[in-house]
Write a protein that holds these residues in place. Structure first.
Motif, PDB file in Angstrom:
ATOM      1  N   HIS A   1       1.011  -1.197  -0.075  1.00 39.87           N
ATOM      2  CA  HIS A   1      -0.016   0.032  -0.058  1.00 39.87           C
ATOM      3  C   HIS A   1       0.635   1.140  -0.229  1.00 39.87           C
ATOM      4  CE1 HIS A   1      -3.296  -2.615   0.937  1.00 39.87           C
ATOM      5  NE2 HIS A   1      -2.710  -3.288   1.879  1.00 39.87           N
ATOM      6  N   ASP A   2       2.248   1.158   0.063  1.00 38.33           N
ATOM      7  CA  ASP A   2       3.100   2.525   0.178  1.00 38.33           C
ATOM      8  C   ASP A   2       3.787   2.634  -1.056  1.00 38.33           C
ATOM      9  OD1 ASP A   2       4.760   0.254   0.352  1.00 38.33           O
ATOM     10  OD2 ASP A   2       5.779   0.602   2.190  1.00 38.33           O
ATOM     11  N   GLN A   3       3.522   2.143  -2.169  1.00 39.01           N
ATOM     12  CA  GLN A   3       4.348   2.128  -3.305  1.00 39.01           C
ATOM     13  C   GLN A   3       3.689   3.260  -4.306  1.00 39.01           C
ATOM     14  OE1 GLN A   3       7.219   0.266  -3.843  1.00 39.01           O
ATOM     15  NE2 GLN A   3       6.574  -0.095  -1.721  1.00 39.01           N
ATOM     16  N   HIS A   4       2.412   3.774  -4.347  1.00 41.78           N
ATOM     17  CA  HIS A   4       1.778   4.730  -4.881  1.00 41.78           C
ATOM     18  C   HIS A   4       0.756   5.464  -4.104  1.00 41.78           C
ATOM     19  CE1 HIS A   4      -0.887   6.084  -8.029  1.00 41.78           C
ATOM     20  NE2 HIS A   4       0.094   5.913  -8.979  1.00 41.78           N
ATOM     21  N   PRO A   5       0.507   6.803  -4.237  1.00 44.56           N
ATOM     22  CA  PRO A   5      -0.496   7.499  -3.565  1.00 44.56           C
ATOM     23  C   PRO A   5      -1.800   7.088  -3.712  1.00 44.56           C
ATOM     24  CG  PRO A   5       0.248   8.963  -5.416  1.00 44.56           C
ATOM     25  CD  PRO A   5       1.223   7.375  -5.371  1.00 44.56           C
ATOM     26  N   SER A   6      -2.313   6.354  -4.788  1.00 45.46           N
ATOM     27  CA  SER A   6      -3.692   6.192  -5.092  1.00 45.46           C
ATOM     28  C   SER A   6      -4.253   4.739  -5.122  1.00 45.46           C
ATOM     29  CB  SER A   6      -4.467   7.102  -5.799  1.00 45.46           C
ATOM     30  OG  SER A   6      -3.803   6.927  -7.176  1.00 45.46           O
ATOM     31  N   MET A   7      -2.898   3.861  -5.323  1.00 47.16           N
ATOM     32  CA  MET A   7      -3.117   2.593  -5.697  1.00 47.16           C
ATOM     33  C   MET A   7      -2.648   1.533  -4.770  1.00 47.16           C
ATOM     34  SD  MET A   7      -3.259   2.371  -9.839  1.00 47.16           S
ATOM     35  CE  MET A   7      -1.536   3.225  -9.940  1.00 47.16           C
ATOM     36  N   SER A   8      -3.104   0.335  -4.737  1.00 48.39           N
ATOM     37  CA  SER A   8      -2.157  -0.645  -4.076  1.00 48.39           C
ATOM     38  C   SER A   8      -1.751  -1.520  -4.974  1.00 48.39           C
ATOM     39  CB  SER A   8      -3.222  -1.444  -3.009  1.00 48.39           C
ATOM     40  OG  SER A   8      -3.496  -0.686  -2.039  1.00 48.39           O
ATOM     41  N   TYR A   9      -0.429  -2.088  -4.850  1.00 50.36           N
ATOM     42  CA  TYR A   9       0.397  -2.934  -5.697  1.00 50.36           C
ATOM     43  C   TYR A   9       0.173  -4.311  -5.210  1.00 50.36           C
ATOM     44  CZ  TYR A   9       2.338   1.029  -8.430  1.00 50.36           C
ATOM     45  OH  TYR A   9       2.326   2.140  -9.066  1.00 50.36           O
ATOM     46  N   VAL A  10       0.346  -5.397  -6.152  1.00 49.14           N
ATOM     47  CA  VAL A  10       0.275  -6.800  -5.569  1.00 49.14           C
ATOM     48  C   VAL A  10       1.682  -7.470  -5.982  1.00 49.14           C
ATOM     49  CG1 VAL A  10      -0.896  -9.082  -5.922  1.00 49.14           C
ATOM     50  CG2 VAL A  10      -2.111  -6.982  -6.281  1.00 49.14           C
ATOM     51  N   ASP A  11       2.157  -8.174  -5.015  1.00 52.44           N
ATOM     52  CA  ASP A  11       3.407  -9.018  -5.004  1.00 52.44           C
ATOM     53  C   ASP A  11       2.959 -10.514  -4.824  1.00 52.44           C
ATOM     54  OD1 ASP A  11       5.968 -10.314  -5.133  1.00 52.44           O
ATOM     55  OD2 ASP A  11       6.515  -9.209  -3.087  1.00 52.44           O
ATOM     56  N   LEU A  12       3.226 -11.395  -5.944  1.00 50.60           N
ATOM     57  CA  LEU A  12       2.793 -12.763  -5.932  1.00 50.60           C
ATOM     58  C   LEU A  12       3.838 -13.593  -5.462  1.00 50.60           C
ATOM     59  CD1 LEU A  12       0.145 -12.999  -8.773  1.00 50.60           C
ATOM     60  CD2 LEU A  12      -0.141 -12.617  -6.313  1.00 50.60           C
ATOM     61  N   ASN A  13       5.113 -12.939  -5.060  1.00 56.91           N
ATOM     62  CA  ASN A  13       5.904 -14.037  -4.642  1.00 56.91           C
ATOM     63  C   ASN A  13       5.953 -15.039  -3.539  1.00 56.91           C
ATOM     64  OD1 ASN A  13       7.903 -13.035  -6.468  1.00 56.91           O
ATOM     65  ND2 ASN A  13       9.115 -11.753  -5.204  1.00 56.91           N
ATOM     66  N   ARG A  14       5.307 -14.538  -2.508  1.00 55.57           N
ATOM     67  CA  ARG A  14       4.883 -15.490  -1.597  1.00 55.57           C
ATOM     68  C   ARG A  14       3.486 -16.404  -2.008  1.00 55.57           C
ATOM     69  NH1 ARG A  14       6.864 -15.555   3.194  1.00 55.57           N
ATOM     70  NH2 ARG A  14       5.117 -16.701   4.018  1.00 55.57           N
ATOM     71  N   CYS A  15       2.804 -16.040  -3.013  1.00 55.75           N
ATOM     72  CA  CYS A  15       1.606 -17.042  -3.407  1.00 55.75           C
ATOM     73  C   CYS A  15       2.159 -18.336  -3.664  1.00 55.75           C
ATOM     74  CB  CYS A  15       0.910 -16.449  -4.847  1.00 55.75           C
ATOM     75  SG  CYS A  15      -0.503 -16.877  -4.829  1.00 55.75           S
ATOM     76  N   GLY A  16       1.509 -19.277  -3.228  1.00 57.41           N
ATOM     77  CA  GLY A  16       1.696 -20.799  -3.226  1.00 57.41           C
ATOM     78  C   GLY A  16       2.872 -21.272  -2.265  1.00 57.41           C
ATOM     79  N   VAL A  17       3.517 -20.388  -1.585  1.00 58.15           N
ATOM     80  CA  VAL A  17       4.367 -20.901  -0.507  1.00 58.15           C
ATOM     81  C   VAL A  17       3.963 -21.796   0.414  1.00 58.15           C
ATOM     82  CG1 VAL A  17       5.905 -20.161   1.490  1.00 58.15           C
ATOM     83  CG2 VAL A  17       6.060 -19.060  -0.692  1.00 58.15           C
ATOM     84  N   ALA A  18       4.511 -22.971   0.638  1.00 52.73           N
ATOM     85  CA  ALA A  18       3.841 -23.849   1.797  1.00 52.73           C
ATOM     86  C   ALA A  18       3.916 -23.510   3.056  1.00 52.73           C
ATOM     87  CB  ALA A  18       4.633 -25.196   1.582  1.00 52.73           C
ATOM     88  N   LEU A  19       2.805 -23.606   3.807  1.00 50.59           N
ATOM     89  CA  LEU A  19       2.892 -23.238   5.231  1.00 50.59           C
ATOM     90  C   LEU A  19       2.326 -24.310   6.184  1.00 50.59           C
ATOM     91  CD1 LEU A  19       0.676 -19.866   5.148  1.00 50.59           C
ATOM     92  CD2 LEU A  19       3.179 -20.241   5.185  1.00 50.59           C
ATOM     93  N   MET A  20       2.729 -24.619   7.369  1.00 52.23           N
ATOM     94  CA  MET A  20       2.084 -25.633   8.488  1.00 52.23           C
ATOM     95  C   MET A  20       1.184 -24.345   9.153  1.00 52.23           C
ATOM     96  SD  MET A  20       5.193 -28.132   9.199  1.00 52.23           S
ATOM     97  CE  MET A  20       6.277 -26.719   9.669  1.00 52.23           C
ATOM     98  N   GLU A  21      -0.005 -24.991   9.226  1.00 53.41           N
ATOM     99  CA  GLU A  21      -0.811 -24.258  10.242  1.00 53.41           C
ATOM    100  C   GLU A  21      -0.705 -25.133  11.571  1.00 53.41           C
ATOM    101  OE1 GLU A  21      -5.060 -22.098  11.211  1.00 53.41           O
ATOM    102  OE2 GLU A  21      -4.232 -22.172   9.207  1.00 53.41           O
TER     103      GLU A  21
END
Length: 498
Positions: free
Chosen positions: A147-167
């Motif tokens: 949310h801090d990359q642009h004054p009026s828009m939010s950007y999406v970073d998908l690097n973590r998308c699909g990373v395996a988690l144990m809950e």
């Protein structure tokens, strides 16, 4: 049992706590793709077609992630489910390309287990306590909104998308901030021993959702709130205290607690509402049609078990029973992987250098590892080069001390020079004049001089004032500029004073 209570205006309240810990599985690839999981890469540079949910892409489970989950389950004495299944958890969010998360609701890979938190009076833990663990399931992580990359828009970073988690879901067995903190610290320690998660909470690879409710002592459970993504042990303890006190204030003012998801503001030290808490039916869970059930055979589970290292509880018991360490030292040495590794390496090197059994040296090495060495490192700050702090160098210092050639103070001085310069400890002791004087003739001559200079005190001592012995020891050590061997000084003084 914790005696932690909140004193409200209308009486006492108990706190009930459960933690849902998300731990990133140690694996070079994601749960269903070969994309990298390394931390700190440029946004959207570690995203495969599967991670981005392109049409026609089919997930294939990464068996290393499954193996690490099983090893974790075995480390907490949990039931390993040889048949498990992936489900789809359906919700829309901008950083979730699929429109659903692949998780395990109904048939997790790991069932019930337990974790021991040890008594620690100073930390508010009066006795050992077993915390139940309900389950561990494997799921994929979502991406990240920036949310801090642009004054009026939010950007999406998908690097973590699909990373395996144990809950890792605990039972609501904790009843104080201290217990919650101890549980999370112990769980992190076990994960790092096993190697199934690096435990780097500051990088987001381990975080906790903190479930808190309050009730009158002995009454039914109250309505809980869930504070999401808390990333340190200290913050978890702070969330418990802050949120429990907030709930008590609401209830005592005649209000009611709403089941909701909240966020923690570390700067303000408060929680705030994020959204109402959804139940399972809100996510429309159903079996993922693209994935077959995970079926494990006995050989796989046995191989996972055989790969486990000595775990913290077993190591702590061995340190006390075999090495003769105090329970406190054993607990401190086994708390972190790096701490026990440094201790065991130094103990082995010192035993080799002195030709002695490890059990006879363990207390000396433990005190050095926990107190002396860290104290010197801290006092030097940036002047110290940790690369100079080799096990070989430290063992040489301990050998000199064990032989009575240097005192404890001289050992610290030599270690300081080692850290700054990397010079050999034995060479430092010789050239810098940092060896104790054990020459009985030299010590005897110095003592005779002091006794001649203090005839009144000699008479007082011989007349029954035993405490004056310390005066004579101090005067001797002062005259010898701290280099006299204390054992020899004491022995000669006793002979001289009768």
């Amino acid at each position: 049992m914790s005696n932690y209570r909140i004193q409200g205006a209308t009486g006492e309240w108990e706190v009930v706590i459960g933690l849902e810990v998300h731990a990133q599985v140690t694996s070079e690839a994601k749960l269903f793709s070969s994309s990298s999981t390394s931390f700190g890469a440029e946004p959207n540079t570690q995203v495969s077609l599967i991670d981005a949910a392109m049409p026609g892409m089919l997930p294939v489970p990464n068996m290393e992630c499954i193996r690490q989950a099983v090893r974790t389950g075995l480390a907490i004495n949990a039931q390993i489910n040889k048949w498990s299944r992936f489900d789809r958890k359906n919700y829309f969010y901008a950083d979730l390309p699929q429109g659903y998360q692949i998780s395990q609701l109904y048939h997790p890979i790991v069932g019930e287990g337990e974790l021991l938190i040890e008594a620690d009076e100073k930390a508010g833990l009066p006795e050992d306590k077993i915390i139940g663990i309900e389950r561990i399931h494997v799921e994929q992580d979502a991406g990240k909104l920036m949310h801090d990359q642009h004054p009026s828009m939010s950007y999406v970073d998908l690097n973590r998308c699909g990373v395996a988690l144990m809950e890792i879901v605990s039972r609501p067995d904790m009843t104080s901030p201290a217990e919650a903190g101890a549980y999370l610290a112990k769980l992190r320690s076990i994960l790092r021993y096993v190697g199934s998660c690096d435990g780097n909470m500051d990088q987001g690879s381990m975080r906790a959702d903190v479930n808190v409710s309050v009730r009158r002592p002995g009454e039914e459970l109250g309505t809980r709130t869930e504070t999401k993504n808390v990333n340190s042990v200290r913050f978890v303890m702070q969330v418990v205290e802050t949120e429990a006190n907030r709930q008590v204030e609401v209830l005592e003012d005649g209000g009611r607690i709403v089941q909701e998801t909240r966020l923690f503001d570390p700067t303000a030290g408060t929680t705030r509402s994020m959204r109402s808490k959804e139940d399972a039916h809100d996510y429309r869970y159903f079996p993922d049609p693209d994935l077959l059930p995970v079926e494990l055979d006995d050989a796989f589970v046995e191989a996972c078990k055989a790969s486990l290292p000595e775990l913290p509880d077993a190591k702590r018991t061995r340190y006390v029973e075999t090495l003769g360490l105090t329970p406190y030292n054993a607990r401190e040495l086994t708390a972190e992987v790096e701490t026990f590794a440094r201790f065991e390496t130094l103990l082995s090197e010192t035993a080799r250098a002195l030709g002695k059994d490890e059990a006879k040296l363990a207390t000396q090495v433990a005190n050095w590892s926990l107190s002396v060495a860290p104290g010197v490192l801290k006092s030097l700050g940036d002047e110290a080069d940790p690369a100079n702090s080799t096990a070989e160098a430290q063992a040489k210092i301990l050998k000199l001390q064990d032989a009575g050639e240097i005192s404890g103070g001289q050992a610290k001085e030599i270690y300081e020079i080692v850290l700054k310069t990397g010079r050999d400890p034995e060479e430092i002791a010789e050239t810098e004049g940092l060896k104790q004087v054990s020459d009985t003739g030299a010590i005897e001559a110095q003592i005779d001089e002091i006794l001649r200079a203090n005839p009144e005190k000699v008479e007082e001592y011989r007349g029954g004032k035993d405490k004056l012995f310390g005066f004579f020891v101090g005067q001797t050590m002062k005259a010898m500029k701290g280099k006299g061997n204390p054992a020899v000084v004491n022995q000669i003084l006793k002979q001289k004073l009768g």
